[in-house]
Design a protein around this motif. Structure first.
Motif, PDB file in Angstrom:
ATOM      1  N   PHE A  12      14.434  51.840 119.903  1.00  0.00           N
ATOM      2  CA  PHE A  12      15.795  52.368 119.825  1.00  0.00           C
ATOM      3  C   PHE A  12      16.192  53.201 121.042  1.00  0.00           C
ATOM      4  O   PHE A  12      17.370  53.476 121.242  1.00  0.00           O
ATOM      5  CB  PHE A  12      15.972  53.181 118.537  1.00  0.00           C
ATOM      6  N   GLY A  13      15.219  53.633 121.824  1.00  0.00           N
ATOM      7  CA  GLY A  13      15.510  54.365 123.054  1.00  0.00           C
ATOM      8  C   GLY A  13      15.904  55.820 122.880  1.00  0.00           C
ATOM      9  O   GLY A  13      16.463  56.425 123.792  1.00  0.00           O
ATOM     10  N   PHE A  14      15.605  56.392 121.724  1.00  0.00           N
ATOM     11  CA  PHE A  14      15.903  57.809 121.494  1.00  0.00           C
ATOM     12  C   PHE A  14      14.630  58.629 121.665  1.00  0.00           C
ATOM     13  O   PHE A  14      13.553  58.203 121.249  1.00  0.00           O
ATOM     14  CB  PHE A  14      16.463  58.035 120.083  1.00  0.00           C
ATOM     15  N   PRO A  15      14.724  59.815 122.246  1.00  0.00           N
ATOM     16  CA  PRO A  15      13.525  60.625 122.475  1.00  0.00           C
ATOM     17  C   PRO A  15      13.008  61.343 121.229  1.00  0.00           C
ATOM     18  O   PRO A  15      11.830  61.658 121.135  1.00  0.00           O
ATOM     19  CB  PRO A  15      13.972  61.638 123.527  1.00  0.00           C
ATOM     20  N   ALA A  16      13.899  61.617 120.276  1.00  0.00           N
ATOM     21  CA  ALA A  16      13.497  62.383 119.091  1.00  0.00           C
ATOM     22  C   ALA A  16      14.425  62.058 117.924  1.00  0.00           C
ATOM     23  O   ALA A  16      15.535  61.559 118.120  1.00  0.00           O
ATOM     24  CB  ALA A  16      13.553  63.879 119.388  1.00  0.00           C
ATOM     25  N   PHE A  17      13.949  62.352 116.722  1.00  0.00           N
ATOM     26  CA  PHE A  17      14.773  62.186 115.531  1.00  0.00           C
ATOM     27  C   PHE A  17      15.790  63.315 115.463  1.00  0.00           C
ATOM     28  O   PHE A  17      15.584  64.389 116.021  1.00  0.00           O
ATOM     29  CB  PHE A  17      13.901  62.206 114.270  1.00  0.00           C
ATOM     30  N   ARG A  18      16.880  63.073 114.733  1.00  0.00           N
ATOM     31  CA  ARG A  18      17.910  64.093 114.539  1.00  0.00           C
ATOM     32  C   ARG A  18      17.912  64.537 113.085  1.00  0.00           C
ATOM     33  O   ARG A  18      17.695  63.727 112.180  1.00  0.00           O
ATOM     34  CB  ARG A  18      19.296  63.533 114.875  1.00  0.00           C
ATOM     35  N   GLY A  19      18.202  65.796 112.878  1.00  0.00           N
ATOM     36  CA  GLY A  19      18.357  66.319 111.519  1.00  0.00           C
ATOM     37  C   GLY A  19      17.178  65.987 110.622  1.00  0.00           C
ATOM     38  O   GLY A  19      16.032  66.260 110.972  1.00  0.00           O
ATOM     39  N   VAL A  20      17.479  65.366 109.492  1.00  0.00           N
ATOM     40  CA  VAL A  20      16.444  65.051 108.497  1.00  0.00           C
ATOM     41  C   VAL A  20      15.923  63.623 108.606  1.00  0.00           C
ATOM     42  O   VAL A  20      15.203  63.158 107.723  1.00  0.00           O
ATOM     43  CB  VAL A  20      16.959  65.322 107.062  1.00  0.00           C
ATOM     44  N   GLN A  21      16.255  62.927 109.676  1.00  0.00           N
ATOM     45  CA  GLN A  21      15.820  61.533 109.824  1.00  0.00           C
ATOM     46  C   GLN A  21      14.307  61.383 109.658  1.00  0.00           C
ATOM     47  O   GLN A  21      13.853  60.485 108.944  1.00  0.00           O
ATOM     48  CB  GLN A  21      16.224  60.970 111.187  1.00  0.00           C
ATOM     49  N   ALA A  22      13.537  62.212 110.312  1.00  0.00           N
ATOM     50  CA  ALA A  22      12.074  62.089 110.246  1.00  0.00           C
ATOM     51  C   ALA A  22      11.577  62.261 108.814  1.00  0.00           C
ATOM     52  O   ALA A  22      10.702  61.519 108.362  1.00  0.00           O
ATOM     53  CB  ALA A  22      11.403  63.098 111.170  1.00  0.00           C
ATOM     54  N   GLN A  23      12.149  63.214 108.089  1.00  0.00           N
ATOM     55  CA  GLN A  23      11.736  63.444 106.703  1.00  0.00           C
ATOM     56  C   GLN A  23      12.072  62.237 105.832  1.00  0.00           C
ATOM     57  O   GLN A  23      11.258  61.813 105.005  1.00  0.00           O
ATOM     58  CB  GLN A  23      12.425  64.689 106.145  1.00  0.00           C
ATOM     59  N   VAL A  24      13.254  61.694 106.009  1.00  0.00           N
ATOM     60  CA  VAL A  24      13.673  60.531 105.221  1.00  0.00           C
ATOM     61  C   VAL A  24      12.784  59.336 105.541  1.00  0.00           C
ATOM     62  O   VAL A  24      12.283  58.653 104.641  1.00  0.00           O
ATOM     63  CB  VAL A  24      15.161  60.198 105.486  1.00  0.00           C
ATOM     64  N   ILE A  25      12.558  59.085 106.811  1.00  0.00           N
ATOM     65  CA  ILE A  25      11.739  57.942 107.228  1.00  0.00           C
ATOM     66  C   ILE A  25      10.304  58.095 106.728  1.00  0.00           C
ATOM     67  O   ILE A  25       9.698  57.125 106.260  1.00  0.00           O
ATOM     68  CB  ILE A  25      11.808  57.759 108.756  1.00  0.00           C
TER      69      ILE A  25
END
Length: 66
Positions: A12-25
């Motif tokens: 996806f080319g993004f350096p980091a997750f935003r907000g709660v994305q990491a928790q949801v994933i």
């Protein structure tokens, strides 16, 4: 196994997750039932797209939008 962060960066080319994305994933990847209520532009689509790439099988997305 490739980590979600590696997939985020390489696919996806993004350096980091935003907000709660990491928790949801993380919950989705662990096979837990998950409801993510996030505002427009918060990255909800990534929360199903990334696990769909990382996990075996087929991903079915049901969207109630018309």
């Amino acid at each position: 196994m490739t980590t979600p962060l590696e997939i985020l960066r390489t696919t996806f080319g993004f350096p980091a997750f935003r907000g709660v994305q990491a928790q949801v994933i993380d919950r989705v990847m662990a096979g837990k039932r998950t409801a993510a209520i996030m505002p427009t532009g918060a990255g909800k689509s990534l929360c199903y797209q990334l696990p769909a790439l990382a996990l075996p099988g087929t991903c079915v997305v049901v969207s109630p939008l018309i």
